[in-house]
Design a protein around this motif. Structure first.
Motif, short mmCIF file in Angstrom:
data_model
loop_
_atom_site.label_atom_id
_atom_site.label_comp_id
_atom_site.label_asym_id
_atom_site.label_seq_id
_atom_site.Cartn_x
_atom_site.Cartn_y
_atom_site.Cartn_z
N UNK A 157 5.70 6.03 -2.29
CA UNK A 157 5.80 6.02 -2.73
C UNK A 157 6.81 4.79 -1.79
N UNK A 158 7.50 3.79 -2.51
CA UNK A 158 8.28 2.66 -2.25
C UNK A 158 9.50 2.45 -2.87
N UNK A 159 10.69 2.07 -1.81
CA UNK A 159 11.20 1.80 -2.77
C UNK A 159 12.52 0.55 -1.69
N UNK A 160 12.70 -0.61 -3.16
CA UNK A 160 14.06 -1.45 -2.25
C UNK A 160 14.85 -0.57 -1.87
N UNK A 165 12.24 -2.80 2.02
CA UNK A 165 11.66 -2.20 2.16
C UNK A 165 11.16 -0.64 2.82
N UNK A 166 11.03 0.05 1.55
CA UNK A 166 11.28 1.44 2.39
C UNK A 166 9.66 2.02 1.93
N UNK A 167 8.45 2.28 3.10
CA UNK A 167 7.30 2.68 2.26
C UNK A 167 6.20 3.71 2.70
N UNK A 183 11.61 -5.11 6.11
CA UNK A 183 12.65 -6.73 5.81
C UNK A 183 11.34 -7.78 5.08
N UNK A 184 12.25 -8.29 4.06
CA UNK A 184 11.47 -9.34 3.31
C UNK A 184 12.69 -10.84 3.09
N UNK A 185 12.27 -11.63 3.62
CA UNK A 185 10.95 -12.08 3.62
C UNK A 185 10.28 -11.37 4.52
#
Length: 409
Positions: A157-160, A165-167, A183-185
């Motif tokens: 599962x993956x959620x922003x 971004x939590x993976x 973190x993004x970027x």
């Protein structure tokens, strides 16, 4: 070989400018900021960040009634048979993105779908993107039940959420159930936490089975990650515990049923009589969906967690409501009033993309009941006129049957 010391080692990621055509597979999607779409690629053990062009805002009362989605998607990949991998709504747009694999080689594709039945394959060759390698991904050649590679659980599962971004998924460490935060970027050092839980239905401390669906909630001035596992323990983890390199134990607050794999979990709010309440909605592959009030989670957090065996088949820990969402594969928030649901309609064996109100009544056209017969009349029945007919009239309109709305008298 997995080692305890390496389980606590800081996880590093490499970031590269890359063409999104390098996507080898898709397991999960997540919507990021500024039209970014995150794509989890389990074969490459990478997360790609695709920059999508802006989309128009959601039309007022946007309603999905696509009852033959499989054909619509198949035409975008040359008529090949498709397998659904994931689905999401681009926030604020009413545009649904469906991830599929197709053909004998299970090639990945992304297809955008709108409520007017227009489908368009996203051109991965021209999409601007960056990507990040997930270190310590599973490397064994083992396949569960001789068909599902362990590596395919790299991202489950993956959620922003809150700028990260939590993976969730597996690593190749001794404590292989892992939660990564990016973190993004992309570009800086990333964090990883290994997670263990007590599973009351199994009477077992579990360190391998990964989170299958997750969301987030707030109470008492603190933020929590809420996670559902196979067979179906529900676990809460304070966000402040998710420190880089830590090994933590989540608090099991409920057992929601054996023999089940969670499919998806989202957060939403409902307002009624001037009061707004927060919920999580857990979609299951093998059981009915669960409506979980955040207030119930807060109450469970104040009690001791589940630390002993739960009798086989017993549902305990939370007072949850079941929702009529059998066959649902993925769900997302369409707007403030509605969900969009990607489902396999079991009675018709059809892949569908449909809307449903957040009161989670049902879709009227799924059923043939007393009300569906042409001879039925609401005439002179005060209860039906006040409590049933207004809801049915709205559903008939939304589901494409305004001509079947019956007169009040």
């Amino acid at each position: 070989m997995r080692t305890l010391s390496s389980a606590l080692t800081v996880l590093f990621f490499t970031s590269t400018a890359a063409c999104a055509a390098n996507v080898q597979s898709i397991s999960r999607l997540a919507a990021g900021p500024d039209n970014v779409l995150f794509v989890a690629d389990w074969k490459a053990a990478r997360v790609h960040a695709l920059a999508l062009p802006p989309a128009a805002p959601t039309p007022a009362r946007s309603v999905f009634n696509i009852l033959d989605l499989e054909d619509l998607l198949s035409r975008q990949v040359g008529g090949a048979r498709v397998t659904i991998e994931d689905m999401l709504v681009r926030p604020g747009t009413g545009v649904v993105v469906v991830a599929v694999s197709y053909g004998a080689s299970k090639l990945p594709a992304l297809i955008s779908v709108t409520s007017d039945r227009k489908a368009r394959r996203i051109d991965l060759k021209s999409a601007k993107s960056t990507s990040m390698a997930l270190r310590n991904a599973p490397t064994t050649a083992y396949s569960f039940w001789r068909e599902t590679p362990e590596r395919s659980f790299t991202v489950t599962d993956m959620k922003w959420h809150q700028g990260q971004l939590f993976v969730a998924g597996l690593s190749n460490q001794d404590f292989s159930s892992t939660l990564r935060r990016l973190p993004y970027p992309f570009g800086s050092q990333q964090a990883t936490t290994s997670v263990e839980i007590f599973h009351g239905g199994h009477n077992l401390m579990e360190t391998r089975a990964p989170i299958r669906a997750m969301s987030f909630a707030n109470w008492g001035g603190k933020s929590y990650l809420v996670a559902a596992y196979t067979c179906t323990p529900l676990v809460i983890i304070p966000m402040e515990d998710l420190k880089d390199g830590a090994h933590i134990r989540g608090k099991t607050v409920a057992e929601l049923g054996y023999g089940n794999t969670p499919a998806d979990m989202i957060a939403y709010s409902r307002s009624e009589s001037g009061k707004t309440e927060d919920f999580l909605l857990l979609i299951n592959f093998d059981r009915a969906a669960n409506i979980i009030p955040v207030s119930q989670l807060q109450a469970a957090d104040a009690r001791p967690g589940i630390e002993k065996v739960v009798p086989f088949g017993q549902i305990t820990g939370l007072d949850v409501t079941q929702a009529p969402l059998s066959g649902t594969l993925r769900i997302d928030n369409l707007d403030d009033a509605s969900f969009v649901i990607l489902r396999r309609r079991l009675e018709k064996d059809a892949l569908q993309l449909v809307s449903m109100g957040k009161d989670l009544t049902f879709r009227l056209s799924d059923h043939v009941s007393e009300y569906a017969f042409p001879e039925y009349s609401f005439k002179n029945d005060t209860f039906q006129l006040q409590n049933i007919k207004p809801r049915q009239d709205m559903l008939l309109k939304d589901e494409g049957f305004p001509d079947l709305i019956k007169a009040s008298e």
